[in-house]
Design an enzyme around this catalytic site. Sequence first.
Site, mmCIF file in Angstrom:
data_model
loop_
_atom_site.group_PDB
_atom_site.id
_atom_site.type_symbol
_atom_site.label_atom_id
_atom_site.label_comp_id
_atom_site.label_asym_id
_atom_site.label_seq_id
_atom_site.Cartn_x
_atom_site.Cartn_y
_atom_site.Cartn_z
ATOM 1 N N GLY A 194 3.609 32.050 4.382
ATOM 2 C CA GLY A 194 2.178 31.474 4.349
ATOM 3 C C GLY A 194 2.076 30.073 4.185
ATOM 4 O O GLY A 194 2.424 29.481 3.413
ATOM 5 N N SER A 195 1.152 29.480 5.062
ATOM 6 C CA SER A 195 1.338 28.046 5.029
ATOM 7 C C SER A 195 0.064 27.227 6.245
ATOM 8 O O SER A 195 -0.472 27.866 6.763
ATOM 9 C CB SER A 195 2.646 27.457 5.392
ATOM 10 O OG SER A 195 3.278 28.151 6.575
ATOM 11 N N ARG A 196 0.602 26.058 6.134
ATOM 12 C CA ARG A 196 -0.305 25.101 7.255
ATOM 13 C C ARG A 196 0.426 24.072 7.957
ATOM 14 O O ARG A 196 1.153 23.355 7.263
ATOM 15 C CB ARG A 196 -1.513 24.522 6.584
ATOM 16 C CG ARG A 196 -2.615 23.707 7.143
ATOM 17 C CD ARG A 196 -3.709 23.325 6.321
ATOM 18 N NE ARG A 196 -4.549 22.350 6.770
ATOM 19 C CZ ARG A 196 -5.992 22.365 6.714
ATOM 20 N NH1 ARG A 196 -6.318 23.666 6.217
ATOM 21 N NH2 ARG A 196 -6.832 21.678 7.196
#
Length: 233
Positions: A194-196
């Site tokens: 989960g990240s950006r």
Amino acid sequence: MSERRTILDSVTSAFVPVHPEGHKFIAGFAVAALILFLLAPPLGWLGVIATMLCAYFFRDPERVTPERPGLVVSAADGKIVNIGTVVPPKELALGEALLTRISVFLSVLDVHVVRAPVAGRVVHSAYVPGKFLNAELDKASEENERRAFVIEAPSGEKIGVVLIAGLIARRIVTFVGEGTSVAAGERIGLIRFGSRVDVYLPAGGEVLVAAGQTAIGGETALTELPGARASGP
């Protein structure tokens, strides 16, 4: 023989490759599942499911990247959560002129391999320690732990790429460093769980995507570099 080979190819193509970074995690879950089977068989099946989910997270599908010079593609799979004009972060060392930023949020269900948005050479790399806020929040770009790259395209224009850790993601793995030449769509890193990813683009290019759209890393076109158009035939 040819029919047998066709069937084998079909079965093989149904399985998406797993990135080597995930092998140790998958092995760990598999060992845990085996132990659970020995101690309590019903729990062993939960271990099998966890192992399969881990393998799914680390999947690394092949992508077909458009070959048109100057085309900038998405660096990651996920939902485009923000498109705006901002001053780039200091770690990119791109000055204070306004740039277009396109932010992609990667949920735990998205492919987490990050790709080069454009062909060129990595001219700058910087690590910034920080928090682990929900990566879907806009302030994650300034406050979360991150790794920044600047890729200089053949036209001389510079593209910023920032891999940002999220609420669950606590580890950014990179495959390139300063001086590395990359092809568009080439794997440059991986963010766990989960990240950006933010891509900073030179002003003047037409944005080809919209907020809320789902992007495919290495394939979805974000813009075309103005310098590439100017130098074209």
